[in-house]
Enzyme design. Sequence first.
Site, PDB file in Angstrom:
ATOM      1  N   ARG A 143      71.650  51.097  37.675  1.00 23.69           N
ATOM      2  CA  ARG A 143      70.646  50.035  37.785  1.00 23.69           C
ATOM      3  C   ARG A 143      71.205  48.674  37.433  1.00 23.69           C
ATOM      4  O   ARG A 143      72.213  48.557  36.732  1.00 23.69           O
ATOM      5  CB  ARG A 143      69.511  50.312  36.773  1.00 23.69           C
ATOM      6  N   HIS A 181      51.292  50.664  40.611  1.00 24.79           N
ATOM      7  CA  HIS A 181      52.746  50.872  40.649  1.00 24.79           C
ATOM      8  C   HIS A 181      53.229  50.435  42.029  1.00 24.79           C
ATOM      9  O   HIS A 181      53.405  51.251  42.930  1.00 24.79           O
ATOM     10  CB  HIS A 181      53.081  52.346  40.400  1.00 24.79           C
ATOM     11  N   ARG A 193      64.105  58.098  32.538  1.00 25.92           N
ATOM     12  CA  ARG A 193      62.995  58.353  31.619  1.00 25.92           C
ATOM     13  C   ARG A 193      62.878  59.840  31.314  1.00 25.92           C
ATOM     14  O   ARG A 193      63.381  60.688  32.026  1.00 25.92           O
ATOM     15  CB  ARG A 193      61.674  57.852  32.207  1.00 25.92           C
ATOM     16  N   SER A 221      59.562  56.126  42.342  1.00 25.85           N
ATOM     17  CA  SER A 221      60.942  55.655  42.164  1.00 25.85           C
ATOM     18  C   SER A 221      61.819  55.989  43.366  1.00 25.85           C
ATOM     19  O   SER A 221      61.807  57.114  43.862  1.00 25.85           O
ATOM     20  CB  SER A 221      61.522  56.320  40.921  1.00 25.85           C
ATOM     21  N   LYS A 239      60.424  50.167  46.825  1.00 20.99           N
ATOM     22  CA  LYS A 239      59.619  49.024  46.372  1.00 20.99           C
ATOM     23  C   LYS A 239      60.489  47.780  46.188  1.00 20.99           C
ATOM     24  O   LYS A 239      60.174  46.712  46.690  1.00 20.99           O
ATOM     25  CB  LYS A 239      58.918  49.345  45.029  1.00 20.99           C
ATOM     26  N   THR A 240      61.579  47.951  45.434  1.00 20.32           N
ATOM     27  CA  THR A 240      62.430  46.792  45.132  1.00 20.32           C
ATOM     28  C   THR A 240      63.156  46.317  46.390  1.00 20.32           C
ATOM     29  O   THR A 240      63.159  45.124  46.720  1.00 20.32           O
ATOM     30  CB  THR A 240      63.443  47.151  44.027  1.00 20.32           C
ATOM     31  N   LYS A 276      58.432  50.948  31.353  1.00 26.61           N
ATOM     32  CA  LYS A 276      57.349  51.760  31.878  1.00 26.61           C
ATOM     33  C   LYS A 276      56.333  52.112  30.781  1.00 26.61           C
ATOM     34  O   LYS A 276      55.180  52.434  31.079  1.00 26.61           O
ATOM     35  CB  LYS A 276      57.900  53.031  32.539  1.00 26.61           C
ATOM     36  N   ASP A 309      57.688  45.911  40.924  1.00 29.68           N
ATOM     37  CA  ASP A 309      57.328  47.243  40.403  1.00 29.68           C
ATOM     38  C   ASP A 309      55.927  47.434  39.821  1.00 29.68           C
ATOM     39  O   ASP A 309      55.376  48.520  39.936  1.00 29.68           O
ATOM     40  CB  ASP A 309      58.353  47.628  39.333  1.00 29.68           C
TER      41      ASP A 309
HETATM   42  N1  LIG Z   1      64.803  53.415  54.796  1.00 30.73           N
HETATM   43  C1  LIG Z   1      64.957  53.015  53.545  1.00 30.73           C
HETATM   44  N2  LIG Z   1      64.047  52.186  52.992  1.00 30.73           N
HETATM   45  C2  LIG Z   1      64.187  51.779  51.708  1.00 30.73           C
HETATM   46  N3  LIG Z   1      65.216  52.123  50.899  1.00 30.73           N
HETATM   47  C3  LIG Z   1      66.175  52.933  51.422  1.00 30.73           C
HETATM   48  C4  LIG Z   1      66.081  53.408  52.751  1.00 30.73           C
HETATM   49  N4  LIG Z   1      67.154  54.180  52.979  1.00 30.73           N
HETATM   50  C5  LIG Z   1      67.877  54.191  51.864  1.00 30.73           C
HETATM   51  N5  LIG Z   1      67.318  53.441  50.899  1.00 30.73           N
HETATM   52  C6  LIG Z   1      67.850  53.270  49.528  1.00 30.73           C
HETATM   53  O1  LIG Z   1      66.875  53.829  48.664  1.00 30.73           O
HETATM   54  C7  LIG Z   1      66.811  53.099  47.454  1.00 30.73           C
HETATM   55  C8  LIG Z   1      65.420  52.518  47.252  1.00 30.73           C
HETATM   56  O2  LIG Z   1      65.373  52.113  45.907  1.00 30.73           O
HETATM   57  P1  LIG Z   1      64.447  50.991  45.315  1.00 30.73           P
HETATM   58  O3  LIG Z   1      65.153  50.468  44.121  1.00 30.73           O
HETATM   59  O4  LIG Z   1      64.034  50.013  46.348  1.00 30.73           O
HETATM   60  O5  LIG Z   1      63.233  51.908  44.876  1.00 30.73           O
HETATM   61  P2  LIG Z   1      61.993  51.556  43.989  1.00 30.73           P
HETATM   62  O6  LIG Z   1      60.805  52.047  44.718  1.00 30.73           O
HETATM   63  O7  LIG Z   1      62.038  50.123  43.627  1.00 30.73           O
HETATM   64  O8  LIG Z   1      62.255  52.493  42.712  1.00 30.73           O
HETATM   65  P3  LIG Z   1      61.991  52.247  41.142  1.00 30.73           P
HETATM   66  O9  LIG Z   1      60.525  52.301  40.918  1.00 30.73           O
HETATM   67  O10 LIG Z   1      62.699  53.372  40.497  1.00 30.73           O
HETATM   68  O11 LIG Z   1      62.598  50.929  40.804  1.00 30.73           O
HETATM   69  C9  LIG Z   1      67.846  52.011  47.529  1.00 30.73           C
HETATM   70  O12 LIG Z   1      69.017  52.484  46.910  1.00 30.73           O
HETATM   71  C10 LIG Z   1      68.025  51.844  49.051  1.00 30.73           C
HETATM   72  O13 LIG Z   1      69.297  51.369  49.393  1.00 30.73           O
HETATM   73  O1  LIG Z   2      60.368  54.711  36.618  1.00 29.44           O
HETATM   74  C1  LIG Z   2      60.865  54.089  37.554  1.00 29.44           C
HETATM   75  O2  LIG Z   2      60.388  54.099  38.684  1.00 29.44           O
HETATM   76  C2  LIG Z   2      62.040  53.222  37.288  1.00 29.44           C
HETATM   77  C3  LIG Z   2      61.835  52.601  36.027  1.00 29.44           C
HETATM   78  O3  LIG Z   2      61.266  51.549  35.921  1.00 29.44           O
HETATM   79  C4  LIG Z   2      62.126  53.443  34.905  1.00 29.44           C
HETATM   80  O4  LIG Z   2      63.052  54.231  35.013  1.00 29.44           O
HETATM   81  O5  LIG Z   2      61.410  53.340  33.934  1.00 29.44           O
HETATM   82 MN   LIG Z   3      62.204  49.261  41.799  1.00 27.17          MN
END
Ligand SMILES: Nc1ncnc2c1ncn2[C@@H]1O[C@H](COP(=O)(O)OP(=O)(O)OP(=O)(O)O)[C@@H](O)[C@H]1O
Ligand SMILES: O=C([O-])CC(=O)C(=O)O
Ligand SMILES: [Mn+2]
Length: 535
Positions: A327, A225, A59, A244, A248-249, A206, A263
């Site tokens: 992604r 969020h 973004r 991000s 979360k995911t 978003k 998300d």
């Molecule tokens: N201890 C940990 N807990 C969670 N994730 C971890 C950890 N260590 C490494 N990671 C890595 O960090 C990343 C977490 O990304 P995730 O997609 O879950 O984030 P998100 O909060 O969903 O972000 P977004 O809002 O951008 O989608 C993954 O690539 C995961 O493999």
């Molecule tokens: O913003 C984030 O956390 C990831 C996403 O959904 C975006 O890139 O728009």
């Molecule tokens: Mn996510």
Amino acid sequence: MANIDLTQYGITGTTEIVHNPSYDELFAAETDASLSGYEKGQISELGAVNVLTGIYTGRSPKDKFIVMDENSKDTVWWTSADYANDNHPLSEDSWKVLKDLAKNELSNKKLYVVDAFCGANKDTRMSVRFIVEVAWQAHFVTNMFIQPTAEELENFKPDFVVYNASKAKVSNYKELGLNSETAVAFNITSREQVILNTWYGGEMKKGMFSMMNYYLPLKGIASMHCSANTDMNGENTAIFFGLSGTGKTTLSTDPKRLLIGDDEHGWDDNGVFNYEGGCYAKVINLDKESEPDIYNAIRRDALLENVTLDENGKIDFNDGSKTENTRVSYPIDHIENIVKPISHGPAAENVIFLSADAFGVLPPVSILTPEQTQYYFLSGFTAKLAGTERGITEPTPTFSACFGQAFLELHPTKYAEELVKRMEKNGSKAYLVNTGWNGTGKRISIKDTRGIIDGILSGAIKNAPTKKIPYFDFEVPTELEGVDTKILDPRDTYANVADWEIKAKDLASRFAKNFKKYETNEAGKALVAAGPKVD
Ligand SMILES: Nc1ncnc2c1ncn2[C@@H]1O[C@H](COP(=O)(O)OP(=O)(O)OP(=O)(O)O)[C@@H](O)[C@H]1O
Ligand SMILES: O=C([O-])CC(=O)C(=O)O
Ligand SMILES: [Mn+2]
């Protein structure tokens, strides 16, 4: 099928409208041999198509603008010298110019129109019409938003319209008061979004989240969020806030539980509901063994972005040469354990704040008091991880209010107020979980973090022996099944405790400095006592 007349939007000369294409149509369209450049997708060994999103692989918050008019001027939380944020004002005249650019770009060609819902709750969902010219962008929104049934599509009346003119540029951006040739502009009054010069689909995802964040809290609904899941009986909901890359995911995708969403959620009198119909997972260094559910979701109908493939479609998930923000988007039913038929669960019993601390100061889990909950929610401390936003190339400590400042359209205290109201009513408990670094210099393992989440969700953490961590006054467990005991007190991960002390004092004073912006009223001042102590 509803008859679509695009001239009502000022789009003329349309040669063909592809309305809510099926996945097979999307697949054929985005792999069509006549396509070139960033429009063309490549089929991967897993069956999912991979696309490159062009120059923008994340973004672009500096290019986010909202029309300032009678309606928005006193409600939107505008950026200011006292509290900078991403809600940059746009004049009504500049909006007209941007919309004309978009109409011009979208006229005289074949277009994809995707009608979809944002919000699983019928009473509060937005009916969004996406008008795009790139097939894979239509695929992205089909994956990410809630697809109407045939009957709902027949009666679909958009109450928000998105014009994605990603191929057009704003050449006279300086005159218009913009930051660059790129614009992501919102008009809250006419309920429209215009996108220029960025192909990144996250601006649509978003973007609509930002609009929900405007409309819903004004109706007394918490807009968050966060990801959400519930137990196998659909009775014990947990929500996971985080910026991000904080997990979360990853952490909400748990084979022992039913996924609600990864998300964006609302919380109203009936419980927690998803805004989306799909998930958007990071795939950098994705490991089949440690994240089987996400790996298995990558198949036909999922859409990979900016992943490196060889000429035979073989995937190298470890290659971050296009971006760290590689992604995959997929419809939520690519995950086996999900809440059906709508992504909804009861009020959250557990509220988890995920913070990826790049300083290595925060304990991997802290049990928060109600006052600490408010303080840490408003502070939103974490590290921005590389890639999701332009210009971020390494973990950068940041305070992002409500763990999602980039998407807040109202003042952060409004989101805190709505969350606290729901938590108090339901007796929900809050935890701060560090998914970032500790004194070892390495990121806390997913295995340990999953152990911590299990301990919270099973209630085991409530019976664990605890101690207090200085400066922050965090209560932390000293033992928790499934978690390496040596990491629970972050000081034990340092060769020399004094090293933690120095960093802890520095972080504590950053918190205090950041919180000053909330100390303009009595409620804010009262919360300071719940924050870290600096001497
Ligand atoms: N201890 C940990 N807990 C969670 N994730 C971890 C950890 N260590 C490494 N990671 C890595 O960090 C990343 C977490 O990304 P995730 O997609 O879950 O984030 P998100 O909060 O969903 O972000 P977004 O809002 O951008 O989608 C993954 O690539 C995961 O493999
Ligand atoms: O913003 C984030 O956390 C990831 C996403 O959904 C975006 O890139 O728009
Ligand atoms: Mn996510």
